[in-house]
Write a protein that holds these residues in place. Structure first.
Motif, PDB file in Angstrom:
ATOM      1  N   CYS A   1     -24.661 -37.090 -84.840  1.00  0.00           N
ATOM      2  CA  CYS A   1     -25.164 -37.630 -86.104  1.00  0.00           C
ATOM      3  C   CYS A   1     -25.898 -36.528 -86.874  1.00  0.00           C
ATOM      4  O   CYS A   1     -26.739 -35.826 -86.296  1.00  0.00           O
ATOM      5  CB  CYS A   1     -26.148 -38.769 -85.864  1.00  0.00           C
ATOM      6  SG  CYS A   1     -25.529 -40.115 -84.837  1.00  0.00           S
ATOM      7  N   PHE A   2     -25.606 -36.427 -88.137  1.00  0.00           N
ATOM      8  CA  PHE A   2     -26.276 -35.513 -89.086  1.00  0.00           C
ATOM      9  C   PHE A   2     -25.926 -34.035 -88.850  1.00  0.00           C
ATOM     10  O   PHE A   2     -26.427 -33.178 -89.579  1.00  0.00           O
ATOM     11  CB  PHE A   2     -27.808 -35.679 -89.075  1.00  0.00           C
ATOM     12  CG  PHE A   2     -28.276 -37.101 -89.121  1.00  0.00           C
ATOM     13  CD1 PHE A   2     -27.812 -37.972 -90.109  1.00  0.00           C
ATOM     14  CD2 PHE A   2     -29.179 -37.599 -88.178  1.00  0.00           C
ATOM     15  CE1 PHE A   2     -28.243 -39.298 -90.153  1.00  0.00           C
ATOM     16  CE2 PHE A   2     -29.617 -38.921 -88.221  1.00  0.00           C
ATOM     17  CZ  PHE A   2     -29.149 -39.768 -89.201  1.00  0.00           C
ATOM     18  N   MET A   3     -25.095 -33.727 -87.849  1.00  0.00           N
ATOM     19  CA  MET A   3     -24.765 -32.312 -87.589  1.00  0.00           C
ATOM     20  C   MET A   3     -23.754 -31.847 -88.634  1.00  0.00           C
ATOM     21  O   MET A   3     -22.764 -32.522 -88.910  1.00  0.00           O
ATOM     22  CB  MET A   3     -24.204 -32.146 -86.177  1.00  0.00           C
ATOM     23  CG  MET A   3     -24.106 -30.683 -85.748  1.00  0.00           C
ATOM     24  SD  MET A   3     -23.719 -30.580 -83.969  1.00  0.00           S
ATOM     25  CE  MET A   3     -23.601 -28.806 -83.746  1.00  0.00           C
ATOM     26  N   ASN A   4     -24.008 -30.675 -89.195  1.00  0.00           N
ATOM     27  CA  ASN A   4     -23.255 -30.168 -90.352  1.00  0.00           C
ATOM     28  C   ASN A   4     -22.406 -28.979 -89.914  1.00  0.00           C
ATOM     29  O   ASN A   4     -22.931 -27.875 -89.754  1.00  0.00           O
ATOM     30  CB  ASN A   4     -24.267 -29.770 -91.441  1.00  0.00           C
ATOM     31  CG  ASN A   4     -23.602 -29.233 -92.686  1.00  0.00           C
ATOM     32  OD1 ASN A   4     -22.394 -29.375 -92.880  1.00  0.00           O
ATOM     33  ND2 ASN A   4     -24.406 -28.615 -93.541  1.00  0.00           N
ATOM     34  N   VAL A   5     -21.115 -29.237 -89.702  1.00  0.00           N
ATOM     35  CA  VAL A   5     -20.206 -28.207 -89.185  1.00  0.00           C
ATOM     36  C   VAL A   5     -18.997 -28.084 -90.111  1.00  0.00           C
ATOM     37  O   VAL A   5     -17.916 -28.619 -89.830  1.00  0.00           O
ATOM     38  CB  VAL A   5     -19.759 -28.547 -87.740  1.00  0.00           C
ATOM     39  CG1 VAL A   5     -18.908 -27.421 -87.162  1.00  0.00           C
ATOM     40  CG2 VAL A   5     -20.959 -28.807 -86.841  1.00  0.00           C
ATOM     41  N   PRO A   6     -19.173 -27.403 -91.244  1.00  0.00           N
ATOM     42  CA  PRO A   6     -18.027 -27.249 -92.137  1.00  0.00           C
ATOM     43  C   PRO A   6     -16.927 -26.398 -91.505  1.00  0.00           C
ATOM     44  O   PRO A   6     -17.203 -25.381 -90.866  1.00  0.00           O
ATOM     45  CB  PRO A   6     -18.626 -26.556 -93.369  1.00  0.00           C
ATOM     46  CG  PRO A   6     -19.907 -25.962 -92.920  1.00  0.00           C
ATOM     47  CD  PRO A   6     -20.395 -26.777 -91.771  1.00  0.00           C
ATOM     48  N   VAL A   7     -15.684 -26.857 -91.668  1.00  0.00           N
ATOM     49  CA  VAL A   7     -14.509 -26.168 -91.120  1.00  0.00           C
ATOM     50  C   VAL A   7     -13.733 -25.552 -92.284  1.00  0.00           C
ATOM     51  O   VAL A   7     -13.525 -26.198 -93.317  1.00  0.00           O
ATOM     52  CB  VAL A   7     -13.605 -27.162 -90.350  1.00  0.00           C
ATOM     53  CG1 VAL A   7     -12.325 -26.481 -89.876  1.00  0.00           C
ATOM     54  CG2 VAL A   7     -14.358 -27.767 -89.167  1.00  0.00           C
ATOM     55  N   ASP A   8     -13.315 -24.311 -92.102  1.00  0.00           N
ATOM     56  CA  ASP A   8     -12.426 -23.668 -93.073  1.00  0.00           C
ATOM     57  C   ASP A   8     -10.997 -24.052 -92.700  1.00  0.00           C
ATOM     58  O   ASP A   8     -10.491 -23.632 -91.653  1.00  0.00           O
ATOM     59  CB  ASP A   8     -12.621 -22.146 -93.002  1.00  0.00           C
ATOM     60  CG  ASP A   8     -11.739 -21.403 -94.005  1.00  0.00           C
ATOM     61  OD1 ASP A   8     -10.587 -21.836 -94.240  1.00  0.00           O
ATOM     62  OD2 ASP A   8     -12.198 -20.384 -94.550  1.00  0.00           O
ATOM     63  N   GLY A   9     -10.359 -24.862 -93.529  1.00  0.00           N
ATOM     64  CA  GLY A   9      -9.036 -25.378 -93.190  1.00  0.00           C
ATOM     65  C   GLY A   9      -7.978 -24.287 -93.082  1.00  0.00           C
ATOM     66  O   GLY A   9      -6.960 -24.471 -92.415  1.00  0.00           O
ATOM     67  N   LYS A  10      -8.200 -23.182 -93.743  1.00  0.00           N
ATOM     68  CA  LYS A  10      -7.200 -22.107 -93.737  1.00  0.00           C
ATOM     69  C   LYS A  10      -7.250 -21.324 -92.407  1.00  0.00           C
ATOM     70  O   LYS A  10      -6.226 -21.109 -91.782  1.00  0.00           O
ATOM     71  CB  LYS A  10      -7.477 -21.160 -94.918  1.00  0.00           C
ATOM     72  CG  LYS A  10      -6.256 -20.342 -95.328  1.00  0.00           C
ATOM     73  CD  LYS A  10      -6.451 -19.689 -96.700  1.00  0.00           C
ATOM     74  CE  LYS A  10      -5.246 -18.849 -97.096  1.00  0.00           C
ATOM     75  NZ  LYS A  10      -4.042 -19.663 -97.318  1.00  0.00           N
ATOM     76  N   THR A  11      -8.454 -20.955 -91.987  1.00  0.00           N
ATOM     77  CA  THR A  11      -8.593 -20.132 -90.787  1.00  0.00           C
ATOM     78  C   THR A  11      -8.942 -20.953 -89.546  1.00  0.00           C
ATOM     79  O   THR A  11      -8.794 -20.458 -88.422  1.00  0.00           O
ATOM     80  CB  THR A  11      -9.723 -19.105 -90.968  1.00  0.00           C
ATOM     81  OG1 THR A  11     -10.966 -19.822 -91.113  1.00  0.00           O
ATOM     82  CG2 THR A  11      -9.480 -18.241 -92.209  1.00  0.00           C
ATOM     83  N   GLY A  12      -9.436 -22.169 -89.739  1.00  0.00           N
ATOM     84  CA  GLY A  12      -9.903 -22.982 -88.622  1.00  0.00           C
ATOM     85  C   GLY A  12     -11.329 -22.672 -88.219  1.00  0.00           C
ATOM     86  O   GLY A  12     -11.914 -23.381 -87.405  1.00  0.00           O
ATOM     87  N   LYS A  13     -11.894 -21.599 -88.750  1.00  0.00           N
ATOM     88  CA  LYS A  13     -13.253 -21.210 -88.358  1.00  0.00           C
ATOM     89  C   LYS A  13     -14.273 -22.216 -88.892  1.00  0.00           C
ATOM     90  O   LYS A  13     -14.107 -22.780 -89.969  1.00  0.00           O
ATOM     91  CB  LYS A  13     -13.583 -19.816 -88.893  1.00  0.00           C
ATOM     92  CG  LYS A  13     -12.884 -18.713 -88.113  1.00  0.00           C
ATOM     93  CD  LYS A  13     -13.351 -17.346 -88.583  1.00  0.00           C
ATOM     94  CE  LYS A  13     -12.513 -16.241 -87.954  1.00  0.00           C
ATOM     95  NZ  LYS A  13     -12.640 -16.189 -86.491  1.00  0.00           N
ATOM     96  N   PHE A  14     -15.323 -22.430 -88.094  1.00  0.00           N
ATOM     97  CA  PHE A  14     -16.400 -23.318 -88.533  1.00  0.00           C
ATOM     98  C   PHE A  14     -17.731 -22.638 -88.275  1.00  0.00           C
ATOM     99  O   PHE A  14     -17.824 -21.654 -87.531  1.00  0.00           O
ATOM    100  CB  PHE A  14     -16.337 -24.667 -87.817  1.00  0.00           C
ATOM    101  CG  PHE A  14     -16.408 -24.572 -86.324  1.00  0.00           C
ATOM    102  CD1 PHE A  14     -17.626 -24.405 -85.680  1.00  0.00           C
ATOM    103  CD2 PHE A  14     -15.261 -24.642 -85.555  1.00  0.00           C
ATOM    104  CE1 PHE A  14     -17.696 -24.306 -84.303  1.00  0.00           C
ATOM    105  CE2 PHE A  14     -15.321 -24.549 -84.160  1.00  0.00           C
ATOM    106  CZ  PHE A  14     -16.544 -24.376 -83.544  1.00  0.00           C
ATOM    107  N   SER A  15     -18.768 -23.184 -88.887  1.00  0.00           N
ATOM    108  CA  SER A  15     -20.118 -22.703 -88.636  1.00  0.00           C
ATOM    109  C   SER A  15     -21.037 -23.905 -88.528  1.00  0.00           C
ATOM    110  O   SER A  15     -20.733 -24.984 -89.043  1.00  0.00           O
ATOM    111  CB  SER A  15     -20.577 -21.778 -89.769  1.00  0.00           C
ATOM    112  OG  SER A  15     -20.401 -22.427 -91.016  1.00  0.00           O
TER     113      SER A  15
END
Lengths: 200, 200
Positions: A134-148
């Protein structure tokens, strides 16, 4: 009645079919790892993959159902102030801290906290899957698959509300990983409601 | 020696630490669901979440390690002709066909096939997690989180090669879901090598 989960700790409790669980971020920018098990057979457990299968999205919010490994409905998200949560990653653990944070004395993390509070229900460490964070913010880059892992978007008092679709055992934490909550450890509050109208 | 997995079926076998598993798509555009368990303690199993934790990406290829639920290294991807695989979704099952395909007589799917071949190793249905789905093409929209299951990018003869980092039990299928393989069910081949130099 509001219950507080102290920073870097966790709790577990039963939630009856039809009851509502309100998870509150009282100070903002804090993460809460949530697990759910069938209360009558704990080999049935929340599954990110089954949930993704049926939701067609990795970002889950109001209206989405969290499925079990047996493709049954465990929880439905019925209210959501934030709209940004994570279901890709596992509860932080001693190994997380060793491998990702290089800590001299690794904390047992959400994983250790969950293992401790779930043990009385007969649930073992190996049975702990990916949590709904809950509330964890993990944006994914759809092109590379990388997330932060970024600071949560939750503000003080923001909530997410789940409806139990069967009798479940819930495991719930106030997250222990510095990255998840912008570097400061804070509490999480939760409230069990019998009716959705009771949610403030 | 090449072994063929017939369309809509699966197999399981042991792979020793240091051995290499080459998975071949002989006709192109076919998916193979791969599971891995610690051969000496099958409660230790492949984990998409732990793998994502340490890879910082949801798209895995050469050089990435597939981790277990105990944060140990199970397999490393050492060669990869395709570069597009999926680790978000679960093996297709009777429920998948019922909920997603509305089939009158749902196929047991990769899940049923894996459950059948893993049972002799003492592994139960509830212990089957998200598989590493070789050649499965699931592009994710990073903005919305939505994904779709598209035709694999694998061409006839394309392969992916895994190195075993411990003694493992492998479950492997020729996928049964129409969406995964562009609507036609095809075989999958595999070869076990003792040396990477033996890979053609």
């Amino acid at each position: 009645m509001t219950t507080t989960i102290e920073p870097r700790s966790g709790t577990a409790f039963k939630l009856g079919k039809g009851q509502f669980l309100e998870v509150v971020d009282p100070q903002g920018q804090q993460v809460s790892d949530l697990l759910a098990f069938n209360a009558h057979d704990t080999a049935e457990v929340i599954s990110n993959g089954r949930t993704f299968d049926y939701a067609d999205t990795i970002y889950l919010t109001t209206g989405h159902v969290l499925y079990s490994n047996r493709s049954n409905r465990l929880l439905e998200i019925v209210r959501d102030d934030v709209g940004t949560h994570d279901f890709l990653l596992t509860p932080c653990s001693q190994d997380t801290f060793r491998l990702l944070y290089d800590e001299l004395e690794p904390h047992q993390g959400c994983f250790g906290n969950l293992a401790g509070v779930l043990a009385p229900f007969g649930i073992t460490e190996d049975e702990i899957p990916c949590a709904f964070n809950c509330f964890m913010n993990v944006p994914v880059d759809g092109k590379t698959g990388k997330f932060s892992v970024e600071a949560p978007l939750s503000k003080a008092g923001d909530t997410i509300v789940f409806k139990a679709m069967m009798d479940v055992i819930i495991g719930l934490t106030a997250c222990s990983a510095p990255k998840s909550n912008n570097g400061s450890f804070k509490p999480i509050d939760y409230i069990i409601h019998d009716h959705l109208d009771d949610v403030a």
